[in-house]
Design a protein around this motif. Sequence first.
Motif, mmCIF file in Angstrom:
data_model
loop_
_atom_site.group_PDB
_atom_site.id
_atom_site.type_symbol
_atom_site.label_atom_id
_atom_site.label_comp_id
_atom_site.label_asym_id
_atom_site.label_seq_id
_atom_site.Cartn_x
_atom_site.Cartn_y
_atom_site.Cartn_z
ATOM 1 N N GLY A 69 43.598 55.017 40.304
ATOM 2 C CA GLY A 69 42.187 54.006 40.955
ATOM 3 C C GLY A 69 42.591 53.310 39.259
ATOM 4 O O GLY A 69 42.742 51.631 39.907
ATOM 5 N N ARG A 70 42.564 53.427 38.460
ATOM 6 C CA ARG A 70 43.204 52.426 36.965
ATOM 7 C C ARG A 70 43.882 52.196 37.089
ATOM 8 O O ARG A 70 44.752 50.866 36.534
ATOM 9 C CB ARG A 70 42.758 53.617 35.521
ATOM 10 N N LEU A 77 46.172 43.923 44.569
ATOM 11 C CA LEU A 77 45.711 45.075 46.090
ATOM 12 C C LEU A 77 44.984 43.643 47.213
ATOM 13 O O LEU A 77 45.060 44.023 47.956
ATOM 14 C CB LEU A 77 44.533 46.713 45.439
ATOM 15 N N MET A 78 44.062 43.423 46.420
ATOM 16 C CA MET A 78 43.781 42.644 47.239
ATOM 17 C C MET A 78 44.487 41.233 47.766
ATOM 18 O O MET A 78 44.277 41.095 48.944
ATOM 19 C CB MET A 78 42.665 41.949 46.297
ATOM 20 N N LEU A 96 37.421 45.968 44.749
ATOM 21 C CA LEU A 96 36.653 45.859 43.706
ATOM 22 C C LEU A 96 36.041 47.869 43.858
ATOM 23 O O LEU A 96 35.647 48.603 42.370
ATOM 24 C CB LEU A 96 35.221 44.944 44.179
ATOM 25 N N VAL A 97 35.588 48.365 44.725
ATOM 26 C CA VAL A 97 35.496 49.760 45.507
ATOM 27 C C VAL A 97 36.430 50.907 44.842
ATOM 28 O O VAL A 97 35.955 51.548 43.518
ATOM 29 C CB VAL A 97 34.744 49.891 46.277
ATOM 30 N N VAL A 98 37.563 50.061 44.561
ATOM 31 C CA VAL A 98 37.954 51.694 43.934
ATOM 32 C C VAL A 98 38.759 51.445 42.642
ATOM 33 O O VAL A 98 38.948 52.090 41.833
ATOM 34 C CB VAL A 98 39.614 50.654 44.391
ATOM 35 N N LEU A 99 38.213 50.172 41.678
ATOM 36 C CA LEU A 99 38.064 49.525 40.498
ATOM 37 C C LEU A 99 37.246 50.667 40.434
ATOM 38 O O LEU A 99 37.078 50.843 39.132
ATOM 39 C CB LEU A 99 38.377 48.341 40.305
ATOM 40 N N VAL A 101 35.093 53.377 41.316
ATOM 41 C CA VAL A 101 34.525 54.518 41.853
ATOM 42 C C VAL A 101 35.682 55.805 40.122
ATOM 43 O O VAL A 101 34.969 56.614 40.182
ATOM 44 C CB VAL A 101 35.310 55.212 43.051
ATOM 45 N N PRO A 102 36.576 55.479 40.050
ATOM 46 C CA PRO A 102 36.978 56.036 38.983
ATOM 47 C C PRO A 102 35.742 56.845 37.842
ATOM 48 O O PRO A 102 35.538 57.352 36.920
ATOM 49 C CB PRO A 102 38.049 55.321 38.823
#
Length: 222
Positions: A69-70, A77-78, A96-99, A101-102
């Motif tokens: 994720g990082r 990605l966007m 933003l969610v992928v960023l 969550v980790p």
Amino acid sequence: MNVLGFIDAFFSDGARWHGYDGIPTRVLEHLGYSLMALGVAAAIGLPIGLLTGHTGHGGNTLALIATAGRALPSFGLMVLLFVLLGLGLAPVMIPLVVLAVPPILVTTYEAVRSVDPAPVDAARGMGMRETGVLLRVELPVALPLILGGLRTAAVQIVSTATIAAYVSFGGVGRYIIDGLYQRDYEKVAGGAALVALLALATLAVFWAIARITVSPGVRRST
């Protein structure tokens, strides 16, 4: 004119405080994207982190997820999602969610795993169910670290939500993108200052939440 002069001129302009492109409107848009992304990331990361931390299983998998994720570039990605999905909320929210969550996932797992096993064993010895052990024993002790993970994710989201402007969405990033295109450096400097102020405000909000929700005994021990 230096950067501070540009920032002062931006905030001193009365026209900046009204209309669809006014500071209040852009800040509310930015906060809306940020809160939505943080809510989705917390809904994913907190339950998984609590469950895996309580059971002690899945630590290596979480580390791999966090690393992946990082490593993903949010802007790249966007743009890819924008090409694939077209204009919409998903190309903004997913990066933003992928960023976010980790840090939530890994910090929650580590927070629960770091709880002193003595009270946990005592709760089990008294016949408390596993759900009760997690929510009434482990969670209150782990809460400061869990809030730390949420705080990190929130600051990252607030800082990165400026990319929404690249795909014609609003938010504070609109000033930076439009200002660069128009060579309006007052707008660019003002937008950057607003992002910094929002990040600082996010830190202050989580400090206040921690003061309210974390018990004094746990706060002193951490």
